[in-house]
Motif scaffolding. Structure first.
Motif, mmCIF file in Angstrom:
data_model
loop_
_atom_site.group_PDB
_atom_site.id
_atom_site.type_symbol
_atom_site.label_atom_id
_atom_site.label_comp_id
_atom_site.label_asym_id
_atom_site.label_seq_id
_atom_site.Cartn_x
_atom_site.Cartn_y
_atom_site.Cartn_z
ATOM 1 N N GLU A 172 -20.285 -9.275 -34.199
ATOM 2 C CA GLU A 172 -21.638 -9.338 -33.631
ATOM 3 C C GLU A 172 -21.636 -10.051 -32.281
ATOM 4 N N ARG A 173 -20.870 -11.126 -32.171
ATOM 5 C CA ARG A 173 -20.786 -11.833 -30.889
ATOM 6 C C ARG A 173 -20.153 -10.949 -29.829
ATOM 7 N N GLU A 174 -19.147 -10.175 -30.209
ATOM 8 C CA GLU A 174 -18.487 -9.282 -29.253
ATOM 9 C C GLU A 174 -19.444 -8.190 -28.776
ATOM 10 N N ILE A 175 -20.264 -7.683 -29.657
ATOM 11 C CA ILE A 175 -21.268 -6.692 -29.266
ATOM 12 C C ILE A 175 -22.251 -7.298 -28.270
ATOM 13 N N GLY A 176 -22.669 -8.517 -28.529
ATOM 14 C CA GLY A 176 -23.584 -9.192 -27.604
ATOM 15 C C GLY A 176 -22.959 -9.398 -26.237
ATOM 16 N N ARG A 177 -21.684 -9.780 -26.216
ATOM 17 C CA ARG A 177 -20.991 -9.951 -24.928
ATOM 18 C C ARG A 177 -20.894 -8.630 -24.180
ATOM 19 N N ALA A 178 -20.640 -7.549 -24.890
ATOM 20 C CA ALA A 178 -20.544 -6.232 -24.246
ATOM 21 C C ALA A 178 -21.894 -5.823 -23.657
ATOM 22 N N ARG A 179 -22.965 -6.097 -24.384
ATOM 23 C CA ARG A 179 -24.299 -5.783 -23.858
ATOM 24 C C ARG A 179 -24.591 -6.564 -22.584
ATOM 25 N N LEU A 180 -24.275 -7.835 -22.596
ATOM 26 C CA LEU A 180 -24.505 -8.658 -21.398
ATOM 27 C C LEU A 180 -23.659 -8.166 -20.229
ATOM 28 N N ALA A 181 -22.431 -7.769 -20.484
ATOM 29 C CA ALA A 181 -21.565 -7.272 -19.415
ATOM 30 C C ALA A 181 -22.106 -5.974 -18.827
ATOM 31 N N ARG A 182 -22.581 -5.067 -19.690
ATOM 32 C CA ARG A 182 -23.161 -3.814 -19.185
ATOM 33 C C ARG A 182 -24.415 -4.085 -18.371
ATOM 34 N N ARG A 183 -25.251 -5.003 -18.846
ATOM 35 C CA ARG A 183 -26.477 -5.339 -18.125
ATOM 36 C C ARG A 183 -26.146 -5.952 -16.767
ATOM 37 N N ALA A 184 -25.163 -6.826 -16.727
ATOM 38 C CA ALA A 184 -24.758 -7.443 -15.464
ATOM 39 C C ALA A 184 -24.178 -6.398 -14.515
#
Length: 58
Positions: free
Chosen positions: A21-33
């Motif tokens: 779940e944490r890895e999914i959140g990091r991926a979302r933040l990276a895509r948004r950035a």
């Protein structure tokens, strides 16, 4: 002893799920950035910010 092994297996599974779940959140933040970095790009959107999409009604 069986209860302890079951507890350890369940605990390990929950830890794996939390990390996923944490890895999914990091991926979302990276895509948004990544999307936000291209906003000042001169080769980006063609539309001007002050103009509307539609012509005024007659």
């Amino acid at each position: 002893m069986y209860d302890y092994e079951l507890y350890r297996a369940t605990s390990a599974e929950l830890i794996r799920r939390a990390e996923a779940e944490r890895e999914i959140g990091r991926a979302r933040l990276a895509r948004r950035a990544a999307r936000r970095t291209g906003r000042g790009d001169p080769d980006g959107k063609v539309r001007e910010a002050g103009r509307t999409r539609f012509a005024p009604a007659a």
